[in-house]
Scaffold this motif. Structure first.
Motif, PDB file in Angstrom:
ATOM      1  N   SER A  25      -4.294  -6.272  -1.750  1.00  0.00           N
ATOM      2  CA  SER A  25      -3.785  -5.134  -2.515  1.00  0.00           C
ATOM      3  C   SER A  25      -3.151  -5.691  -3.780  1.00  0.00           C
ATOM      4  O   SER A  25      -2.121  -6.373  -3.711  1.00  0.00           O
ATOM      5  N   GLU A  47       0.418  -4.124  -4.380  1.00  0.00           N
ATOM      6  CA  GLU A  47       1.494  -4.667  -3.547  1.00  0.00           C
ATOM      7  C   GLU A  47       1.525  -6.189  -3.534  1.00  0.00           C
ATOM      8  O   GLU A  47       2.440  -6.779  -2.975  1.00  0.00           O
ATOM      9  N   SER A  68      10.557   1.257   3.758  1.00  0.00           N
ATOM     10  CA  SER A  68      10.714   2.291   2.727  1.00  0.00           C
ATOM     11  C   SER A  68      12.018   3.047   2.905  1.00  0.00           C
ATOM     12  O   SER A  68      12.580   3.563   1.932  1.00  0.00           O
ATOM     13  N   GLU A  91       3.457   3.485   3.778  1.00  0.00           N
ATOM     14  CA  GLU A  91       2.059   3.075   3.823  1.00  0.00           C
ATOM     15  C   GLU A  91       1.685   2.574   5.210  1.00  0.00           C
ATOM     16  O   GLU A  91       2.306   1.643   5.738  1.00  0.00           O
ATOM     17  N   SER A  92       0.641   3.151   5.790  1.00  0.00           N
ATOM     18  CA  SER A  92       0.230   2.781   7.144  1.00  0.00           C
ATOM     19  C   SER A  92      -0.216   1.327   7.234  1.00  0.00           C
ATOM     20  O   SER A  92       0.090   0.633   8.215  1.00  0.00           O
ATOM     21  N   ARG A  93      -0.927   0.835   6.237  1.00  0.00           N
ATOM     22  CA  ARG A  93      -1.415  -0.550   6.302  1.00  0.00           C
ATOM     23  C   ARG A  93      -0.257  -1.535   6.353  1.00  0.00           C
ATOM     24  O   ARG A  93      -0.312  -2.550   7.044  1.00  0.00           O
TER      25      ARG A  93
END
Length: 263
Positions: free
Chosen positions: A154, A157, A182, A193-195
């Protein structure tokens, strides 16, 4: 909100103060903020619009509210706010790492401060991370052995995510997992974010000590996924005391609360 002095705050300080206010109140009024900051309503309106464009708040009629639970600003945006506070948190947490320890560290703004502080300490340790920034920061110290998890990159990120990342992390036994989040509520740490949530959970599963690094702007803010029950943590490192209900919940769970001192 406590009344500020008559000296108007700069833009960066106003942005940080707006986020701090939304950590305890679901909405804030532009008129109240303008009086608080000793600036015009139009100035605050521009602040809110800029924060909204970054995904950090939602604009409302006459004010602002916390962002959607599945939305958070990118790492580059998060790095620009509460820099001194996050640096203090990272430095304090790095001081908890013992000689020879094996540490898992996830990708984030505060965790990168931790990696820099750990490298500066010169302590001999092993660091496993999915963060490119943390890997580079830790790699500047010859005392640290750095292992980087594989996965899908990513760019926003500056981290690696996916099934390969979690599978890699589950191969190791470690002393400490050090993660960011978060938000933090009495229910537990939350993630937009799920990942990222899956990577953090894989790290928490492998460690006896499970540290959450979180600045005070995130207190009381729920996000899309609860990473684990509050009792799934062993320690929380922050820079200011949490609201009384959250602090009491931490105490009931036996979680060690460390508040990084100024200076």
């Amino acid at each position: 909100m406590a009344r500020r002095s008559k000296n108007a705050l700069g833009k960066a300080a106003r942005h940080a103060a707006i986020l701090e206010a939304l950590a305890t109140d679901p909405t804030v009024r532009i008129s109240t903020l303008a009086e608080h900051f000793n600036v015009s309503g139009e100035t605050v309106r521009r602040d809110v619009e800029e924060l909204s464009a970054r995904g950090m708040v939602r604009r409302t009629y006459g004010g602002a509210s916390a962002s959607h639970p599945a939305v958070q600003p990118g790492l580059g945006e998060r790095e620009r706010v509460l820099v001194a506070e996050r640096s203090r948190i990272g430095r304090e947490a790095a001081g908890l790492v013992e000689e020879g320890a094996v540490v898992m560290l996830d990708a984030g703004s505060t965790t990168t401060h931790f990696a820099r502080a750990l490298a500066a300490r010169g302590v001999r340790a092993t660091l496993l991370t999915n963060s490119l920034d943390a890997a580079l920061a830790a790699g500047s110290s010859e005392a640290l052995r750095v292992l980087v998890a594989p996965g899908e990159l990513s760019v926003v990120e500056r981290g690696l995510y996916g099934p390969e990342t979690s599978a890699f992390l589950r191969r190791f036994n470690v002393d400490m997992a050090v993660i960011g989040a978060s938000g933090l509520t009495e229910e537990g740490p939350g993630e937009a974010e799920s990942r990222a949530a899956w990577v953090k959970r894989a790290m928490l599963e492998r460690a006896e000590r499970r540290l959450l690094l979180v600045d005070s702007s995130k207190f009381g803010r729920p996000f899309l996924e609860v990473l684990c029950p509050l009792g799934g943590l062993t320690e929380v490192v922050t820079e200011a005391a949490p609201p009384a209900p959250l602090e009491a919940a931490l105490g009931r769970c036996g979680i060690r609360l460390t508040i990084a001192p100024e200076g």
